[in-house]
Scaffold this motif. Sequence first.
Motif, mmCIF file in Angstrom:
data_model
loop_
_atom_site.group_PDB
_atom_site.id
_atom_site.type_symbol
_atom_site.label_atom_id
_atom_site.label_comp_id
_atom_site.label_asym_id
_atom_site.label_seq_id
_atom_site.Cartn_x
_atom_site.Cartn_y
_atom_site.Cartn_z
ATOM 1 N N HIS A 1 -9.629 9.910 -4.032
ATOM 2 C CA HIS A 1 -11.029 9.517 -4.287
ATOM 3 C C HIS A 1 -11.081 8.419 -5.348
ATOM 4 O O HIS A 1 -11.849 8.472 -6.301
ATOM 5 C CB HIS A 1 -11.856 10.729 -4.735
ATOM 6 C CG HIS A 1 -11.760 11.883 -3.770
ATOM 7 N ND1 HIS A 1 -12.327 11.847 -2.516
ATOM 8 C CD2 HIS A 1 -11.128 13.077 -3.876
ATOM 9 C CE1 HIS A 1 -12.060 12.990 -1.884
ATOM 10 N NE2 HIS A 1 -11.335 13.747 -2.682
ATOM 11 N N ALA A 2 -10.210 7.434 -5.153
ATOM 12 C CA ALA A 2 -10.036 6.401 -6.169
ATOM 13 C C ALA A 2 -10.145 5.003 -5.571
ATOM 14 O O ALA A 2 -9.813 4.767 -4.409
ATOM 15 C CB ALA A 2 -8.675 6.562 -6.844
ATOM 16 N N LYS A 3 -10.586 4.104 -6.404
ATOM 17 C CA LYS A 3 -10.638 2.683 -6.067
ATOM 18 C C LYS A 3 -9.278 2.051 -6.396
ATOM 19 O O LYS A 3 -8.607 2.469 -7.347
ATOM 20 C CB LYS A 3 -11.735 2.033 -6.915
ATOM 21 C CG LYS A 3 -11.863 0.535 -6.779
ATOM 22 C CD LYS A 3 -12.781 -0.018 -7.868
ATOM 23 C CE LYS A 3 -12.771 -1.542 -7.824
ATOM 24 N NZ LYS A 3 -13.265 -2.122 -9.085
ATOM 25 N N ILE A 4 -8.872 1.072 -5.613
ATOM 26 C CA ILE A 4 -7.645 0.322 -5.912
ATOM 27 C C ILE A 4 -8.051 -0.960 -6.634
ATOM 28 O O ILE A 4 -8.654 -1.862 -6.046
ATOM 29 C CB ILE A 4 -6.844 -0.004 -4.633
ATOM 30 C CG1 ILE A 4 -6.516 1.288 -3.867
ATOM 31 C CG2 ILE A 4 -5.560 -0.759 -4.989
ATOM 32 C CD1 ILE A 4 -5.917 1.063 -2.484
ATOM 33 N N ASN A 5 -7.733 -1.038 -7.924
ATOM 34 C CA ASN A 5 -8.125 -2.208 -8.717
ATOM 35 C C ASN A 5 -7.299 -3.444 -8.382
ATOM 36 O O ASN A 5 -7.788 -4.571 -8.480
ATOM 37 C CB ASN A 5 -7.965 -1.918 -10.211
ATOM 38 C CG ASN A 5 -9.026 -0.983 -10.740
ATOM 39 O OD1 ASN A 5 -9.911 -0.544 -10.001
ATOM 40 N ND2 ASN A 5 -8.945 -0.658 -12.023
ATOM 41 N N ALA A 6 -6.024 -3.227 -8.027
ATOM 42 C CA ALA A 6 -5.121 -4.359 -7.781
ATOM 43 C C ALA A 6 -3.858 -3.879 -7.094
ATOM 44 O O ALA A 6 -3.490 -2.710 -7.181
ATOM 45 C CB ALA A 6 -4.748 -5.046 -9.100
#
Length: 252
Positions: A100-105
């Motif tokens: 449940h996480a965003k991929i920043n880079a």
Amino acid sequence: MKNTIKNIFVIFFSFFILSCSSQSKESFKTKEIYKSNSLIITQISENAFIHTSFKQTNDFGNVPCNGLVVKDKNETIVFDTPTNDKSSEELIQWINEKLHAKINAVIPTHFHDDSLGGLLAFHKQNIPSYSYAKTIELAKENNFVIPENSFTDSVILKVGDKEVTAKFFGEGHTRDNTVGYFPSENILFGGCLLKELEAGKGYLGDANVSAWSNTVEKVKKEYPNVRIVVPGHGEYGDGRLLDYTIALFKGQ
């Protein structure tokens, strides 16, 4: 006498608490938490996960290739893509749905396809990519997908409240190989610059074998407190992987 006994009890109790807490940190049980025909994800610490995909080669067979996902809060950063877009799409989906996480880079650590072979899948999801300037130059020369943002020496990126770094220390496996570091858990992603224990030298077609040991010695000096070391291929370990790689290429 009572005070002496009391002091001994306090010291013993404090030691007990400290030893328990240090044991709990060290006793994290590595577990495989996802597996398909094309992707394996292994949790190696509270906030770090090795992703392993596969590359069919003429010389070494079907080679497992490691990358790393680090997490804080509901954000992640990925070091190295899986080897192709399909496996990369699988990893992105897993991070979104299971963490449940965003991929920043995403940070490819060198220009070979076991590092950036699935980069297009990340770009299609509007995930920014960062690489050493030489990696971008070599990707262009080889008509590979090109990382979007370059750095000349190192880059520091935020993941949640933590930082990760990627840095170039010198040539080795390739002229552009960088390493990633997650300071909050003292985890080093060495990529193909570092070898698992008892590994051979591997593919040397783009290598600078005479510089390799010296480059790894610089990495070792920069991160003296490293606890976990993840190589580009094979089993992860501790600082002994640095020493093993240094010895393997010493005097070449």
